[in-house]
Write an enzyme that holds these catalytic residues in place. Structure first.
Site, short mmCIF file in Angstrom:
data_model
loop_
_atom_site.label_atom_id
_atom_site.label_comp_id
_atom_site.label_asym_id
_atom_site.label_seq_id
_atom_site.Cartn_x
_atom_site.Cartn_y
_atom_site.Cartn_z
N LYS A 224 -13.28 34.78 33.25
CA LYS A 224 -13.29 34.21 32.03
C LYS A 224 -13.20 35.82 31.39
O LYS A 224 -13.57 36.61 31.72
CB LYS A 224 -14.53 33.48 31.49
CG LYS A 224 -14.94 31.64 33.00
CD LYS A 224 -16.06 32.15 32.21
CE LYS A 224 -17.29 32.96 33.47
NZ LYS A 224 -18.55 32.51 33.35
N ASP A 256 -21.83 28.62 30.52
CA ASP A 256 -21.98 27.66 31.38
C ASP A 256 -21.27 26.19 31.24
O ASP A 256 -21.01 25.55 32.29
CB ASP A 256 -23.50 27.46 31.08
CG ASP A 256 -24.27 28.21 31.87
OD1 ASP A 256 -24.17 29.20 32.13
OD2 ASP A 256 -26.07 28.83 31.03
#
Length: 322
Positions: A224, A256
């Site tokens: 990410k 998350d």
């Protein structure tokens, strides 16, 4: 965006009560606080439940009011909490957000918590028939020696389900522990998710190709790269998908959300680009709210964007609806 899949997902890790100042001024002078609930793995479980998957959260809480609040919150979001142990002798973990002009700092009160006492015995009698994925994070490894052994047991093969591992680097938790174990744990997983910045801090690089060399074990690696995008490494190929433009309300919980969106799409067998887009879309849902877990974006938004051509995706700009 919903994924109606057979089988379920188990998310394992500590969730705590969070206290946030409810009035301005120096933290030491604050007299009123807002109570919230925070936990990376239970956040993922809630996201997955809202995306249509059967999700279960496995952990331990104290036999106290805070533990009851955690169970009410996670269970009330549609997550199965029947395997959460209530510990009569240890408290529920707590952390306090201390905001000041230099930023927001988290002060943990989780040493000796019910969840920190978890060990490999948690897996004894844990029903995993029909489970397609067990999701864990590096946070658990930092809590205690027994929690580290629990993660090792989860990742020890052979197994009939996938295991995903989110690095979730929290430097404050590793002050007195050895973070080199995180490489061992990650390399034993099937799917690894890591932020480029946290991978740089822990492993010395956030570059997807270099990380792939460091982590040859997982079949899938997702890096990410913040507001820029994310890269998926799988079957010798690298797929990059830029992130959506989002009017950010609060960044906490976006990681998350990305993990849950990606994992749901992974289990649904979607191709790499759509898996990354599903992660970005669920992260956007969290970014557009002040809560850790936001409601999924409506299908009239997610459906077209999942299958959009690159220019349409790049032009999208998501804003919070008043």
């Amino acid at each position: 965006m919903r994924f109606d899949l057979s089988g379920g997902v188990v998310c394992l890790g500590e969730t705590m009560v969070v206290l946030v100042p409810a009035e301005p001024g120096p933290v030491r002078s604050v007299r009123t606080w807002t109570r919230a609930i925070g936990g990376a793995e239970s956040n993922v479980a809630i996201h997955l439940a809202r995306l249509g998957l059967r999700s279960r959260w496995v952990s331990a809480v104290g036999d106290d009011a805070f533990g009851g609040a955690v169970l009410d919150y996670v269970g009330g979001a549609g997550v199965d909490v029947s395997d959460v142990r209530v510990d009569a002798t240890r408290p529920t973990g707590l952390y306090v957000k201390e905001s000041d002009p230099s930023g927001s700092h988290a002060r943990y009160y989780r040493s000796g918590s019910a969840a920190s006492a978890m060990g490999p015995e948690v897996l004894d009698g844990l029903e995993l028939d029909g489970v397609r994925l067990v999701h864990v994070s590096g946070i658990t490894a930092a809590l205690s020696d027994s929690c580290l052994e629990l993660l090792r047991a989860v990742l020890r093969g052979p197994r009939e389900h996938l295991v995903s591992f989110d690095l979730n680097w929290r430097p404050a938790l590793w002050a007195d522990r050895d973070p080199t174990v995180l490489l061992e744990l990650a390399d034993s997983a099937d799917v690894v998710l890591a932020g480029a910045d946290e991978a740089e801090a822990v492993w010395g690089t956030g570059d997807p190709e270099k990380l792939r060399t460091l982590l040859p074990g997982p079949s899938t690696l997702v890096v990410k790269q913040g507001a820029e995008g994310a890269t998926l490494a799988e079957d010798g190929a690298f797929t990059y998908q830029e992130a959506l433009r989002v009017d950010v309300v609060e960044p906490v919980g976006a990681g998350d959300g990305f993990a849950a969106g990606y994992l749901a799409a992974h289990l649904a067998g979607l191709p790499p680009t759509r898996r990354l887009r599903a992660g970005h879309l669920q992260a956007a849902a969290a970014l557009l709210t002040s809560e850790d877990v936001g409601e999924p974006l409506p299908p009239e938004v997610t459906g077209p964007l999942l299958s959009a051509d690159p220019p349409t995706w790049a032009a999208a700009h998501l804003r919070r609806v008043p």
